[in-house]
Design an enzyme around this catalytic site. Sequence first.
Site, PDB file in Angstrom:
ATOM      1  N   CYS A  92       2.673 -81.845 -48.412  1.00  0.00           N
ATOM      2  CA  CYS A  92       1.940 -81.376 -49.594  1.00  0.00           C
ATOM      3  C   CYS A  92       2.041 -79.852 -49.725  1.00  0.00           C
ATOM      4  O   CYS A  92       2.063 -79.318 -50.829  1.00  0.00           O
ATOM      5  CB  CYS A  92       0.485 -81.827 -49.542  1.00  0.00           C
ATOM      6  N   THR A 101     -13.149 -71.513 -35.389  1.00  0.00           N
ATOM      7  CA  THR A 101     -14.315 -70.702 -35.039  1.00  0.00           C
ATOM      8  C   THR A 101     -15.435 -71.568 -34.475  1.00  0.00           C
ATOM      9  O   THR A 101     -16.108 -71.176 -33.520  1.00  0.00           O
ATOM     10  CB  THR A 101     -14.791 -69.896 -36.265  1.00  0.00           C
ATOM     11  N   ASP A 113     -12.360 -63.490 -32.034  1.00  0.00           N
ATOM     12  CA  ASP A 113     -12.155 -64.323 -33.221  1.00  0.00           C
ATOM     13  C   ASP A 113     -11.230 -63.614 -34.205  1.00  0.00           C
ATOM     14  O   ASP A 113     -11.098 -62.391 -34.176  1.00  0.00           O
ATOM     15  CB  ASP A 113     -13.512 -64.630 -33.887  1.00  0.00           C
ATOM     16  N   GLU A 114     -10.595 -64.357 -35.083  1.00  0.00           N
ATOM     17  CA  GLU A 114      -9.670 -63.826 -36.102  1.00  0.00           C
ATOM     18  C   GLU A 114      -8.596 -62.951 -35.453  1.00  0.00           C
ATOM     19  O   GLU A 114      -8.241 -61.882 -35.952  1.00  0.00           O
ATOM     20  CB  GLU A 114     -10.440 -63.025 -37.169  1.00  0.00           C
ATOM     21  N   CYS A 116      -3.651 -86.086 -49.334  1.00  0.00           N
ATOM     22  CA  CYS A 116      -3.126 -87.355 -48.806  1.00  0.00           C
ATOM     23  C   CYS A 116      -3.871 -87.855 -47.563  1.00  0.00           C
ATOM     24  O   CYS A 116      -3.636 -88.979 -47.117  1.00  0.00           O
ATOM     25  CB  CYS A 116      -1.645 -87.208 -48.493  1.00  0.00           C
ATOM     26  N   CYS A 121      -5.708 -82.873 -44.898  1.00  0.00           N
ATOM     27  CA  CYS A 121      -5.108 -82.568 -46.205  1.00  0.00           C
ATOM     28  C   CYS A 121      -5.901 -83.278 -47.308  1.00  0.00           C
ATOM     29  O   CYS A 121      -6.030 -84.506 -47.285  1.00  0.00           O
ATOM     30  CB  CYS A 121      -3.648 -83.016 -46.215  1.00  0.00           C
ATOM     31  N   SER A 173      -4.841 -74.098 -38.787  1.00  0.00           N
ATOM     32  CA  SER A 173      -4.850 -73.596 -40.167  1.00  0.00           C
ATOM     33  C   SER A 173      -6.275 -73.201 -40.556  1.00  0.00           C
ATOM     34  O   SER A 173      -7.203 -73.309 -39.750  1.00  0.00           O
ATOM     35  CB  SER A 173      -4.351 -74.694 -41.110  1.00  0.00           C
ATOM     36  N   MET A 174      -6.432 -72.775 -41.784  1.00  0.00           N
ATOM     37  CA  MET A 174      -7.779 -72.535 -42.292  1.00  0.00           C
ATOM     38  C   MET A 174      -8.533 -73.868 -42.380  1.00  0.00           C
ATOM     39  O   MET A 174      -7.926 -74.908 -42.603  1.00  0.00           O
ATOM     40  CB  MET A 174      -7.702 -71.908 -43.673  1.00  0.00           C
TER      41      MET A 174
HETATM   42 ZN    ZN Z   1      -0.859 -83.997 -47.609  1.00  0.00          ZN
END
Ligand code: ZN
Length: 205
Positions: free
Chosen positions: A184, A27, A92-93, A152, A149, A21-22
């Site tokens: 979430c 990178t 990349d990307e 949490c 996250c 994910s971001m």
């Molecule tokens: Zn969470």
Amino acid sequence: MFLEPSFKGQRSGWIEVICGSMFSGKTEELIRRLKRAKFANMKVGIFKPSVDTRYDDEKVVSHDSNYIMSQPVAECQEILKLSLSYNVVGIDEAQFFSEDLVEVAQTLALRGKRVIIAGLDMDYRGIPFGPMPNLLAVAEYITKVHAICPHCGNLATHSYRKAAEESRVLLGEKDSYEPRCRTCYQMGNILDLKIKIDEKEHQAD
Ligand code: ZN
């Protein structure tokens, strides 16, 4: 941690994919591997799609400003012509390139190159992003990195786009997106939907 396989007896190159994910450190991991290869006197070329102009035109830049020089290309086929003299090719990307990147990566590997690709595995809707799912299928080595996250503390696998920023394009600034765990992320989407319905009902009154 990913350790490079031995070159001895290797007849062709191979493909490594770093996804997540971001804010998961994709990178940073790409830069780490490329810097190690450079240090071992490999000829290293780095490419990114020219649509990604987030921080700098010429550098692959991570969120913590660690960087390495790269060449922006409009089409992934250009990488074939530009990387003839390289042993190691970093991309990349990768999610912003077309599906043709799958064939480009395989051609590079057949030419004996180590190909290291970093990209978002899912977009903000949770849908596999561009050529990434097929790249994962053909790669020899896959590393999935995770963010944490902020709600949490569990591992974050999803990139949540904050509601107020709905019209923005997909380039990842810190204030437009946040990494979230599966639960979430889902809770956020349900809440956003509820806000939209409430707003509509409000307008109808
Ligand atoms: Zn969470």
